[in-house]
Design a protein around this motif. Structure first.
Motif, PDB file in Angstrom:
ATOM      1  N   LEU A  18       0.859  -1.179   0.000  1.00 58.53           N
ATOM      2  CA  LEU A  18       0.000   0.000   0.000  1.00 58.53           C
ATOM      3  C   LEU A  18       0.895   1.228   0.000  1.00 58.53           C
ATOM      4  N   THR A  19       0.514   2.228  -0.783  1.00 53.78           N
ATOM      5  CA  THR A  19       1.242   3.494  -0.784  1.00 53.78           C
ATOM      6  C   THR A  19       0.335   4.598  -0.284  1.00 53.78           C
ATOM      7  N   VAL A  20       0.834   5.319   0.686  1.00 55.93           N
ATOM      8  CA  VAL A  20       0.125   6.494   1.199  1.00 55.93           C
ATOM      9  C   VAL A  20       0.940   7.724   0.857  1.00 55.93           C
ATOM     10  N   SER A  21       0.264   8.836   0.714  1.00 59.53           N
ATOM     11  CA  SER A  21       0.950  10.056   0.309  1.00 59.53           C
ATOM     12  C   SER A  21       0.590  11.209   1.227  1.00 59.53           C
ATOM     13  N   CYS A  22       1.419  12.225   1.158  1.00 57.05           N
ATOM     14  CA  CYS A  22       1.203  13.413   1.977  1.00 57.05           C
ATOM     15  C   CYS A  22       1.650  14.626   1.176  1.00 57.05           C
ATOM     16  N   VAL A  23       0.764  15.592   1.036  1.00 51.62           N
ATOM     17  CA  VAL A  23       1.087  16.813   0.312  1.00 51.62           C
ATOM     18  C   VAL A  23       1.292  17.952   1.299  1.00 51.62           C
ATOM     19  N   ALA A  24       2.348  18.714   1.054  1.00 53.58           N
ATOM     20  CA  ALA A  24       2.646  19.879   1.891  1.00 53.58           C
ATOM     21  C   ALA A  24       2.205  21.148   1.173  1.00 53.58           C
ATOM     22  N   SER A  25       1.719  22.106   1.920  1.00 54.44           N
ATOM     23  CA  SER A  25       1.376  23.414   1.366  1.00 54.44           C
ATOM     24  C   SER A  25       1.893  24.492   2.292  1.00 54.44           C
ATOM     25  N   GLY A  26       2.197  25.634   1.698  1.00 47.65           N
ATOM     26  CA  GLY A  26       2.706  26.752   2.474  1.00 47.65           C
ATOM     27  C   GLY A  26       4.214  26.839   2.502  1.00 47.65           C
ATOM     28  N   ALA A  75       8.406  18.567  -7.217  1.00 46.17           N
ATOM     29  CA  ALA A  75       7.536  19.285  -8.144  1.00 46.17           C
ATOM     30  C   ALA A  75       6.078  19.240  -7.684  1.00 46.17           C
ATOM     31  N   LYS A  76       5.713  18.153  -7.008  1.00 41.96           N
ATOM     32  CA  LYS A  76       4.341  17.999  -6.523  1.00 41.96           C
ATOM     33  C   LYS A  76       4.205  18.316  -5.036  1.00 41.96           C
ATOM     34  N   ASN A  77       5.338  18.652  -4.405  1.00 41.41           N
ATOM     35  CA  ASN A  77       5.323  18.944  -2.970  1.00 41.41           C
ATOM     36  C   ASN A  77       4.722  17.796  -2.167  1.00 41.41           C
ATOM     37  N   THR A  78       5.004  16.592  -2.600  1.00 38.52           N
ATOM     38  CA  THR A  78       4.364  15.405  -2.042  1.00 38.52           C
ATOM     39  C   THR A  78       5.397  14.340  -1.694  1.00 38.52           C
TER      40      THR A  78
END
Length: 124
Positions: A18-26, A75-78
């Protein structure tokens, strides 16, 4: 202000991936460190893995080393946590955390932004 948000949890069978992801903003991903922690029911939160994409530094707990891989896409901040060979003991709420200190340590107090968490359940 740094914010992070997880996605991709679910229910899998023992031995599955399973792959989980996390996106950062700011903030730009290359300027921070990102970590994953998990908390099983009735247990304390524990460190899973961390990464600093600028330096390429990664750190894993002994319990997941060799099975989990943490990578980042600036590039995706992820960041992506690929989990292979999942075991029932990997069942937990998984939290993504961002650190503007950029160290990527295993210490939760380094991280100043936390996602709400996602459930990963591994059935035997």
């Amino acid at each position: 202000q740094l914010d992070v948000a997880e996605s991709g949890g679910g229910f899998v069978q023992s031995g599955d991936s399973l792959t989980v992801s996390c996106v950062a903003s700011g903030r730009m991903l290359a300027d921070i460190a990102m970590g994953w922690f998990r908390q099983a029911s009735g247990k304390d939160r524990e460190f899973v893995a961390s990464i600093n994409t600028r330096s390429g530094f990664t750190l894993y707990s002994d319990s997941v080393k060799g099975r989990f891989t943490l990578s980042g896409d600036n590039a995706k901040n992820t960041v992506y946590l690929q989990m292979n060979g999942l075991k029932p003991e990997d069942t937990a709420v998984y939290y993504c955390a961002g650190s503007e200190y950029g160290l990527g340590s295993s210490q939760s107090y380094e991280y100043n932004s936390w996602g709400p968490g996602i459930q990963v359940t591994v059935s035997s």
